[in-house]
Motif scaffolding. Structure first.
Motif, PDB file in Angstrom:
ATOM      1  N   ARG A 255       0.861  -1.176   0.000  1.00 44.53           N
ATOM      2  CA  ARG A 255       0.000   0.000   0.000  1.00 44.53           C
ATOM      3  C   ARG A 255       0.903   1.234   0.000  1.00 44.53           C
ATOM      4  O   ARG A 255       2.099   1.136   0.291  1.00 44.53           O
ATOM      5  CB  ARG A 255      -0.913   0.012   1.229  1.00 44.53           C
ATOM      6  N   LEU A 256       0.333   2.357  -0.355  1.00 38.12           N
ATOM      7  CA  LEU A 256       1.088   3.602  -0.375  1.00 38.12           C
ATOM      8  C   LEU A 256       1.041   4.283   0.989  1.00 38.12           C
ATOM      9  O   LEU A 256      -0.019   4.385   1.615  1.00 38.12           O
ATOM     10  CB  LEU A 256       0.522   4.547  -1.427  1.00 38.12           C
ATOM     11  N   GLU A 257       2.199   4.742   1.420  1.00 33.73           N
ATOM     12  CA  GLU A 257       2.299   5.573   2.612  1.00 33.73           C
ATOM     13  C   GLU A 257       3.085   6.799   2.184  1.00 33.73           C
ATOM     14  O   GLU A 257       4.317   6.775   2.112  1.00 33.73           O
ATOM     15  CB  GLU A 257       3.010   4.816   3.728  1.00 33.73           C
ATOM     16  N   GLY A 258       2.350   7.850   1.844  1.00 32.83           N
ATOM     17  CA  GLY A 258       2.995   8.986   1.187  1.00 32.83           C
ATOM     18  C   GLY A 258       3.387   8.579  -0.222  1.00 32.83           C
ATOM     19  O   GLY A 258       2.568   8.141  -1.008  1.00 32.83           O
ATOM     20  N   ARG A 259       4.675   8.673  -0.540  1.00 28.12           N
ATOM     21  CA  ARG A 259       5.165   8.246  -1.849  1.00 28.12           C
ATOM     22  C   ARG A 259       5.857   6.897  -1.785  1.00 28.12           C
ATOM     23  O   ARG A 259       6.426   6.433  -2.769  1.00 28.12           O
ATOM     24  CB  ARG A 259       6.144   9.299  -2.390  1.00 28.12           C
ATOM     25  N   LYS A 260       5.801   6.273  -0.642  1.00 35.48           N
ATOM     26  CA  LYS A 260       6.513   5.013  -0.422  1.00 35.48           C
ATOM     27  C   LYS A 260       5.548   3.828  -0.405  1.00 35.48           C
ATOM     28  O   LYS A 260       4.463   3.906   0.171  1.00 35.48           O
ATOM     29  CB  LYS A 260       7.269   5.085   0.914  1.00 35.48           C
ATOM     30  N   VAL A 261       5.962   2.741  -1.065  1.00 39.14           N
ATOM     31  CA  VAL A 261       5.188   1.498  -1.013  1.00 39.14           C
ATOM     32  C   VAL A 261       5.657   0.699   0.198  1.00 39.14           C
ATOM     33  O   VAL A 261       6.842   0.395   0.332  1.00 39.14           O
ATOM     34  CB  VAL A 261       5.371   0.663  -2.297  1.00 39.14           C
ATOM     35  N   VAL A 262       4.724   0.369   1.075  1.00 40.21           N
ATOM     36  CA  VAL A 262       5.040  -0.378   2.293  1.00 40.21           C
ATOM     37  C   VAL A 262       4.199  -1.648   2.315  1.00 40.21           C
ATOM     38  O   VAL A 262       3.216  -1.771   1.571  1.00 40.21           O
ATOM     39  CB  VAL A 262       4.766   0.469   3.558  1.00 40.21           C
ATOM     40  N   PRO A 263       4.578  -2.619   3.153  1.00 42.47           N
ATOM     41  CA  PRO A 263       3.777  -3.849   3.225  1.00 42.47           C
ATOM     42  C   PRO A 263       2.326  -3.551   3.586  1.00 42.47           C
ATOM     43  O   PRO A 263       2.034  -2.600   4.335  1.00 42.47           O
ATOM     44  CB  PRO A 263       4.470  -4.654   4.332  1.00 42.47           C
ATOM     45  N   TYR A 264       1.422  -4.380   3.054  1.00 43.99           N
ATOM     46  CA  TYR A 264       0.015  -4.178   3.361  1.00 43.99           C
ATOM     47  C   TYR A 264      -0.255  -4.564   4.818  1.00 43.99           C
ATOM     48  O   TYR A 264       0.545  -5.242   5.463  1.00 43.99           O
ATOM     49  CB  TYR A 264      -0.884  -4.993   2.416  1.00 43.99           C
ATOM     50  N   TRP A 265      -1.388  -4.115   5.328  1.00 47.04           N
ATOM     51  CA  TRP A 265      -1.765  -4.405   6.700  1.00 47.04           C
ATOM     52  C   TRP A 265      -1.806  -5.910   6.953  1.00 47.04           C
ATOM     53  O   TRP A 265      -2.250  -6.676   6.099  1.00 47.04           O
ATOM     54  CB  TRP A 265      -3.147  -3.807   7.003  1.00 47.04           C
ATOM     55  N   ASN A 266      -1.358  -6.344   8.129  1.00 44.35           N
ATOM     56  CA  ASN A 266      -1.427  -7.758   8.466  1.00 44.35           C
ATOM     57  C   ASN A 266      -2.803  -8.089   9.063  1.00 44.35           C
ATOM     58  O   ASN A 266      -3.678  -7.217   9.185  1.00 44.35           O
ATOM     59  CB  ASN A 266      -0.295  -8.161   9.414  1.00 44.35           C
ATOM     60  N   ARG A 267      -3.012  -9.340   9.413  1.00 46.28           N
ATOM     61  CA  ARG A 267      -4.316  -9.787   9.920  1.00 46.28           C
ATOM     62  C   ARG A 267      -4.775  -8.945  11.122  1.00 46.28           C
ATOM     63  O   ARG A 267      -5.928  -8.497  11.168  1.00 46.28           O
ATOM     64  CB  ARG A 267      -4.246 -11.259  10.308  1.00 46.28           C
ATOM     65  N   THR A 268      -3.873  -8.763  12.093  1.00 44.76           N
ATOM     66  CA  THR A 268      -4.234  -8.015  13.292  1.00 44.76           C
ATOM     67  C   THR A 268      -4.678  -6.601  12.938  1.00 44.76           C
ATOM     68  O   THR A 268      -5.686  -6.093  13.448  1.00 44.76           O
ATOM     69  CB  THR A 268      -3.047  -7.972  14.273  1.00 44.76           C
ATOM     70  N   ASP A 269      -3.953  -5.952  12.034  1.00 49.33           N
ATOM     71  CA  ASP A 269      -4.277  -4.585  11.632  1.00 49.33           C
ATOM     72  C   ASP A 269      -5.608  -4.522  10.891  1.00 49.33           C
ATOM     73  O   ASP A 269      -6.416  -3.606  11.106  1.00 49.33           O
ATOM     74  CB  ASP A 269      -3.168  -4.016  10.748  1.00 49.33           C
ATOM     75  N   ILE A 270      -5.824  -5.473   9.995  1.00 46.94           N
ATOM     76  CA  ILE A 270      -7.070  -5.485   9.227  1.00 46.94           C
ATOM     77  C   ILE A 270      -8.262  -5.648  10.160  1.00 46.94           C
ATOM     78  O   ILE A 270      -9.267  -4.925  10.061  1.00 46.94           O
ATOM     79  CB  ILE A 270      -7.041  -6.610   8.172  1.00 46.94           C
ATOM     80  N   GLU A 271      -8.147  -6.578  11.102  1.00 54.42           N
ATOM     81  CA  GLU A 271      -9.264  -6.816  12.014  1.00 54.42           C
ATOM     82  C   GLU A 271      -9.427  -5.681  13.011  1.00 54.42           C
ATOM     83  O   GLU A 271     -10.505  -5.517  13.596  1.00 54.42           O
ATOM     84  CB  GLU A 271      -9.071  -8.151  12.714  1.00 54.42           C
ATOM     85  N   ALA A 272      -8.382  -4.872  13.198  1.00 57.56           N
ATOM     86  CA  ALA A 272      -8.479  -3.699  14.072  1.00 57.56           C
ATOM     87  C   ALA A 272      -9.053  -2.490  13.338  1.00 57.56           C
ATOM     88  O   ALA A 272      -9.236  -1.420  13.940  1.00 57.56           O
ATOM     89  CB  ALA A 272      -7.104  -3.352  14.645  1.00 57.56           C
ATOM     90  N   GLY A 273      -9.323  -2.624  12.038  1.00 56.37           N
ATOM     91  CA  GLY A 273      -9.941  -1.554  11.279  1.00 56.37           C
ATOM     92  C   GLY A 273      -8.985  -0.606  10.594  1.00 56.37           C
ATOM     93  O   GLY A 273      -9.400   0.452  10.104  1.00 56.37           O
ATOM     94  N   LYS A 274      -7.691  -0.950  10.511  1.00 57.48           N
ATOM     95  CA  LYS A 274      -6.727  -0.040   9.878  1.00 57.48           C
ATOM     96  C   LYS A 274      -6.845  -0.034   8.360  1.00 57.48           C
ATOM     97  O   LYS A 274      -6.521   0.971   7.715  1.00 57.48           O
ATOM     98  CB  LYS A 274      -5.313  -0.413  10.310  1.00 57.48           C
ATOM     99  N   ALA A 275      -7.256  -1.143   7.770  1.00 57.86           N
ATOM    100  CA  ALA A 275      -7.469  -1.189   6.320  1.00 57.86           C
ATOM    101  C   ALA A 275      -8.846  -0.600   6.001  1.00 57.86           C
ATOM    102  O   ALA A 275      -9.771  -0.694   6.813  1.00 57.86           O
ATOM    103  CB  ALA A 275      -7.371  -2.627   5.823  1.00 57.86           C
ATOM    104  N   PRO A 276      -9.010   0.011   4.822  1.00 61.64           N
ATOM    105  CA  PRO A 276     -10.293   0.629   4.461  1.00 61.64           C
ATOM    106  C   PRO A 276     -11.330  -0.418   4.033  1.00 61.64           C
ATOM    107  O   PRO A 276     -11.681  -0.537   2.854  1.00 61.64           O
ATOM    108  CB  PRO A 276      -9.913   1.564   3.312  1.00 61.64           C
ATOM    109  N   THR A 277     -11.822  -1.192   4.991  1.00 59.42           N
ATOM    110  CA  THR A 277     -12.753  -2.281   4.690  1.00 59.42           C
ATOM    111  C   THR A 277     -14.213  -1.924   4.972  1.00 59.42           C
ATOM    112  O   THR A 277     -15.084  -2.778   4.806  1.00 59.42           O
ATOM    113  CB  THR A 277     -12.382  -3.526   5.511  1.00 59.42           C
TER     114      THR A 277
END
Length: 387
Positions: A168-190
């Motif tokens: 995913r993009l973080e500013g102009r940098k490509v970083v690893p996508y959210w992991n399971r814990t992050d996704i279930e915590a609502g950090k991904a735009p789901t």
């Protein structure tokens, strides 16, 4: 497609439990060179060399072959054999056997390391119960978020064809996508992306393992979902986590054993699931007859479709599989059709057996971790694949 990036069921439960190699696979060896890559050897055989040929359920595998032909009929060397296949009676074992023996040449697959056998596992299409309504006790089955980037390395580096990165993009940098814990915590735009909500979180997890399934809704209707994409994080075995935690013994870490532990330990369920950072996204599929859509883009056939490593066994190939029934010594010799792939299906002698839909198929798939041999059934006059 079921499992382009999904590890197979039996292997996923105990991944990492075997003794690790003394050196990493890509290490420099003592002479300063990397070990030679494993290749497949195709050893021409007579039909009489195939144990118990034509095996069991020859007639039952015929519909799977006709589905394959719908994709291969225009390929050089395959058109003639597929045209002839459409003229044969589907209920005539003798005619089907004669067709394969006259049109195809069997090749025993071995490896450049001298191996003649490999791991045969199983997978299936599960049935879950769920709802279109969210609930704190239910687990969402999400579609692909808009911010998930897929970078095909082969676009710029031909030697890396087929290899992809996700991020995913973080500013102009490509970083690893959210992991399971992050996704279930609502950090991904789901938000708004839940296709359906599964009643049981552990069943939702195993849906991600299988990559496709059906969800029975409260009104009795069924929703079919299939693999759409994955967050790019490697799978980490929850079976191994339970063993390391002293919760299960190695022989207990089957799908059935893990589900039983989850039921008995609801307070620790999230901790166990969070040990695996991998997360799978889905798409809704039509409620059509037949199995889920495999990598060949045809519906899989119960007991006749198999997932392979396409680097060594081209998709669409008939293969003769000789192994044994799950947790039994009873021989299982069957003509199968290479219609799917999988993230954990790697190597010349490696296959994942599709058992079908529902609980009975799941019981067989969850127990299957056998050794077996594979024969490539290849049209006469067509050049063999290069590995």
């Amino acid at each position: 497609m079921r499992h382009l990036l999904i590890p197979t069921l039996a292997l996923i439960l105990l991944a990492g439990c075997a003794t690790p190699p003394s050196k990493p696979a890509d290490c420099n060896c003592g002479n300063g060179t990397k070990p030679a890559p494993i290749t497949a050897l195709y050893n021409a055989a007579n039909w009489s060399n195939l144990p118990n040929w034509p095996g069991e359920n020859l007639r039952g595998s015929w519909p799977a072959w006709l589905k394959t032909c719908s994709k291969l009929a225009n390929r050089a060397g395959w058109k003639e054999v597929c045209t002839e296949a459409r003229t044969l009676p589907a209920d005539d074992d003798a005619a089907i056997r004669t067709y394969f023996e006259s049109r195809f040449q069997p090749y025993r697959i071995t490896t450049s390391e001298g191996k003649e056998s490999g791991l045969i596992t199983g997978y299936y299409e599960p049935l879950l119960k769920g709802s279109k309504e969210a609930s704190p006790t239910r687990a969402p089955i999400y579609a692909v978020p808009d911010d998930l980037l897929i970078i095909d390395l082969g676009d710029n580096f031909p030697d890396m064809k087929g290899q992809r990165l996700r991020g995913r993009l973080e500013g102009r940098k490509v970083v690893p996508y959210w992991n399971r814990t992050d996704i279930e915590a609502g950090k991904a735009p789901t938000a708004g992306l839940a296709l359906v909500w599964a009643d049981d979180p552990i069943e939702a997890f195993f849906l991600q393992v299988q990559g496709s399934g059906r969800v029975q809704l409260e009104d009795g209707s069924l929703m079919r979902v299939g693999y759409a994409d994955q967050n790019g994080h490697p799978y980490k075995s929850i079976g191994k986590w339970l063993i390391d935690q002293g919760q299960l013994k190695p022989n207990e870490a089957s799908m059935q054993g893990i589900k039983a532990w989850a039921k008995a330990n609801p307070a620790r369920l999230k901790t166990m699931l969070d040990a695996n950072p991998s997360y799978v996204f889905f798409r809704q599929l039509p409620n059509a007859d037949g199995g889920p859509i495999g990598a060949l883009n045809v519906p899989l056939t119960d007991g006749a479709s198999v997932a392979v490593d396409p680097k060594f066994v081209p998709l669409g190939s008939p293969v003769y599989l000789t192994t044994s029934w799950p947790n039994e010594e009873k021989p299982l010799n069957r003509l199968m059709h290479a219609q799917d792939t999988g993230g954990a299906i790697r190597g010349p002698i490696r296959a994942d057996f599709f058992w079908g839909f529902g609980n009975e198929a799941g019981q067989l798939a969850g127990r299957m971790k056998q050794q077996g041999q594979i024969w490539l059934i290849w049209p006469k006059g067509v050049a063999l694949p290069k590995t």
